[in-house]
Each structure stands twice: as structure tokens, then as C-alpha cells.
Design a protein around this motif. Structure first.
Motif, mmCIF file in Angstrom:
data_model
loop_
_atom_site.group_PDB
_atom_site.id
_atom_site.type_symbol
_atom_site.label_atom_id
_atom_site.label_comp_id
_atom_site.label_asym_id
_atom_site.label_seq_id
_atom_site.Cartn_x
_atom_site.Cartn_y
_atom_site.Cartn_z
ATOM 1 N N MET A 1 14.167 81.963 99.002
ATOM 2 C CA MET A 1 14.074 80.842 98.066
ATOM 3 C C MET A 1 13.358 81.270 96.784
ATOM 4 O O MET A 1 13.736 80.887 95.689
ATOM 5 N N MET A 2 12.346 82.110 96.943
ATOM 6 C CA MET A 2 11.596 82.600 95.798
ATOM 7 C C MET A 2 12.485 83.447 94.895
ATOM 8 O O MET A 2 12.403 83.382 93.672
ATOM 9 N N ILE A 3 13.371 84.236 95.509
ATOM 10 C CA ILE A 3 14.281 85.080 94.719
ATOM 11 C C ILE A 3 15.212 84.215 93.889
ATOM 12 O O ILE A 3 15.484 84.499 92.726
ATOM 13 N N ASN A 4 15.706 83.131 94.479
ATOM 14 C CA ASN A 4 16.594 82.233 93.749
ATOM 15 C C ASN A 4 15.873 81.594 92.567
ATOM 16 O O ASN A 4 16.454 81.444 91.493
ATOM 17 N N LYS A 5 14.619 81.217 92.770
ATOM 18 C CA LYS A 5 13.852 80.620 91.681
ATOM 19 C C LYS A 5 13.636 81.620 90.548
ATOM 20 O O LYS A 5 13.760 81.289 89.367
ATOM 21 N N GLN A 6 13.319 82.863 90.912
ATOM 22 C CA GLN A 6 13.128 83.890 89.904
ATOM 23 C C GLN A 6 14.421 84.168 89.144
ATOM 24 O O GLN A 6 14.413 84.363 87.926
ATOM 25 N N LEU A 7 15.529 84.170 89.881
ATOM 26 C CA LEU A 7 16.824 84.409 89.246
ATOM 27 C C LEU A 7 17.180 83.273 88.302
ATOM 28 O O LEU A 7 17.673 83.498 87.186
#
Length: 373
Positions: A1-7
Motif C-alpha cells: 500500500m505504501m508503494i502505491n501511495k509513493q507511486l
């Protein structure tokens, strides 16, 4: 989920950059064009931008202490900041003046010459070497721009000369920034760069303004709207910060790709907002050829950067293997003991101790030489 937010945050920064970059260009065209807001004073508009940016940077550094000023000496300011500011002022002056004569779409097509100008200036200044593959890409870009110019219905030689001169002035500024500032070990973020460069650029612009535009302002009925110019300068300032955020978030390669996308969007928008921006088939054909050269150039630079960023451990292992092979081959011809009584094994410990430093130095050097161009 954190990766999606960063992306998503990265895409948001890219979106903001494209919107602000396109908006500033269209806004400047609208303000300067005699057909619209009718403020045909590009030097004055550029001085407003520089004065506003310098003032904001001063408050951020000296009053609010957002960032700290760099260690700036009189020698660095005279030899680095002043020449960079001069070419920065020239690039903005000539680039904004071009809006008076040619369309936004054609200006964006001419901007495809930027890699050519940067490469030429880098070769002249000695920061890059004349390479056959890059030269062929630059030739392809030039051919595309020539075809695009030939297909321009409202071609204007004065506006074209202004824009091309501004491109080469910007290219020289970029090369000088690398040659002068990096040699001094000085790095400037957007706030500190505006703090030092914007006031100096304002002074350089004052001379042509006094000679060329001040007399015109005295005899012409020039309308001045505070909110128009304030919002215009604010957009230009926000664009500088957005570029910093995008580069910090992604990298220079990504912003190049985003710049190509922005150019296509801007060309399409300009034809809708400004009906006089007519695009012909020959325009698009030439610009597509130029973009092919630009894409190939960026691909070469990406390969150079990746080659310069090879893992140090791999290079160390390869160097150690080569040194071991050299020792094995030398054992075939040399006795176990040297003339002074020391053994060859002692040289192995020396190699193992110094091997990590040799490849790391090479990587650093390669990184600078490739990234600089």
C-alpha cells in the motif's frame, strides 16, 4: 500500500510539473501577445519574474530560515554566479521575445534543438567528447526541425532567430553551471539558486530594458494589472519548485520524458487556445523526426548513466580476478622469492588492501563524465 501511495505521489508531482510548465508558457504568450492582453514588453515581464523570485527567495532564506545560504565568496560570485546569471537572463529575454513573433506550437518544435545546442556547447567547453552516435542523433534532430520550420505557415525569421538564440544561451548556461559551480563544489537548490541568480539576472536585464523598453513604456498606453502579473510571476516561481520536486522524486531522465509529453500536450492546447497557431502535416512530420533523435539521444544518455552506476562490488570482484590471473601468469616465470628475499604473496595483501579504492575512483569519475553531458 505504501508503494502505491509513493507511486501516486510521484505521478502527482509529474502532473503538477506538466500543468505548471504548460500554464506558464501559455500565460506568457497571452500576456505578451498584442491580440490578447497586449503587454508586448518581454524584458519587463522577465524582470518582474526575476524580481519576484529573488524577493521570495530572500524571505525564505533570511527571514523564515527555510534553508541556509551556501558559503558564497566574492570570487565564486564573480567567476560563477555573474556569468551564469548573464546567460540565464539572455535565455529568458530572447525566449519571451519570441512569443511576439511566432506561435507557441512552433516554439515548442524549435525547442527540440535544445539537446543539439547543449551537446555543441559541451563539446566547445570540453565537458563532452564528439561521439559519432550522438552526432548522428543531433543531425537527425536538426533535419526534423528544418522540415518543421519549412512547414510553418506563419514562419517569421525574427522570432525564429530570437528563439534559437535563447536556446543556445540556455544551453551555455547549463554547461557553465556544470563547469563553474561543480568545480567549486557548490550545489544550489531552487531557493538558493534564485537567491543568488535572480537579483543578478535582474541587473543584467535592466540595461536592455532601459535602452529598449523604457522609452516605449513612456509613449505607449501600456495597461498594468497587478493581479495578472502577480499570478504570472507566482506560476513561474511554482514551476521552479515543481522541477526540483520532480527531479528529487524521480530523476533527470524522467523529467526529460515528461518534457516530451508536455510538449505534445502544449502543442495541442495552443492550437485550441490560440486559433492562429495553425499546425500543418509537414510541421508534425518534422517534429516527429526531431523527437526520434531526441528519444535516441536520451536512450544513449540513460545507457551511459547505467554503465557509470555499475555495482562497485562487481567491479571489485572483476578487478580482483584480473589481478589473480596476472599473479598466476607471473608465477610461471618468476621464482617464489624475489631478489630482495620477499615473497610474491606479500603483494597479494597489498592488492587486496588497495583494490576497493581503485574501482570506486573509476566509478566516481565515470559518473561525473557521463552525467555532466
Amino acid at each position: 500500500m505504501m508503494i502505491n501511495k509513493q507511486l501516486l505521489l510521484t505521478y502527482f508531482y509529474l502532473f503538477v510539473y506538466i500543468v505548471l510548465s504548460s500554464g506558464v508558457i501559455l500565460y506568457n504568450k497571452w500576456v505578451l501577445s498584442p491580440k490578447y492582453f497586449n503587454f508586448p514588453l518581454p524584458i519587463t515581464l522577465t524582470m518582474i519574474h526575476m524580481g519576484f523570485s529573488g524577493l521570495v527567495a530572500f524571505f525564505l532564506i533570511r527571514v523564515f530560515k527555510v534553508v541556509s545560504p551556501v558559503k558564497m565568496t566574492l570570487e565564486i560570485y564573480a567567476t560563477c554566479v555573474i556569468p551564469i546569471s548573464a546567460f540565464f537572463a539572455a535565455s529568458l529575454w530572447f525566449g519571451n521575445t519570441a512569443y511576439l513573433f511566432i506561435s507557441v506550437a512552433f516554439i515548442q518544435m524549435l525547442k527540440a534543438l535544445m539537446p543539439v545546442a547543449t551537446f555543441v556547447m559541451a563539446v566547445i567547453c570540453g565537458t563532452d567528447k564528439l561521439r559519432c552516435d550522438v552526432f548522428l542523433n543531433m543531425f537527425l534532430v536538426s533535419i526534423g526541425v528544418v522540415i518543421s520550420s519549412y512547414g510553418e505557415i506563419h514562419f517569421n525569421i525574427v522570432g525564429t532567430v530570437y528563439q534559437v538564440t535563447g536556446i543556445f544561451a540556455e544551453a551555455l548556461r547549463l554547461v557553465l553551471t556544470q563547469v563553474l559551480l561543480q568545480k567549486k563544489g557548490l550545489t544550489l537548490n531552487p531557493i538558493t539558486s534564485l537567491y543568488y541568480i535572480a537579483p543578478c539576472s535582474f541587473v543584467f536585464l535592466f540595461i536592455p530594458w532601459y535602452l529598449l523598453e523604457k522609452p516605449e513604456m513612456e509613449v505607449s498606453q501600456i495597461q498594468f494589472n497587478f493581479w495578472i502579473f502577480f499570478s504570472n510571476a507566482l506560476c513561474a516561481l511554482a514551476l521552479n519548485f515543481s522541477i526540483f520536486l520532480v527531479i528529487g522524486r524521480t530523476g533527470a531522465v524522467t523529467i526529460r520524458v515528461a518534457g516530451v509529453l508536455k510538449d505534445w500536450i502544449l502543442i495541442a492546447l495552443s492550437t485550441l487556445i490560440f486559433p492562429e497557431s495553425t499546425i500543418t502535416t509537414l510541421n508534425i512530420t518534422g517534429y516527429a523526426i526531431a523527437l526520434c533523435g531526441v528519444v535516441m539521444y536520451n536512450y544513449i544518455k540513460i545507457k551511459d548513466v547505467r554503465a557509470a552506476q555499475l555495482p562497485v562490488d562487481n567491479i571489485i570482484d572483476r578487478t580482483a580476478k584480473e589481478l589473480k590471473m596476472e599473479k598466476k601468469s607471473s608465477d610461471l616465470y618468476l621464482p617464489d622469492d624475489n631478489a630482495d628475499g620477499t615473497k610474491n604473496a606479500s603483494s597479494d595483501s597489498t592488492v587486496d588492501e588497495e583494490a576497493p579504492f581503485i574501482p570506486s575512483t573509476r566509478v566516481s569519475h565515470l559518473g561525473r563524465s557521463n552525467l555532466s553531458s
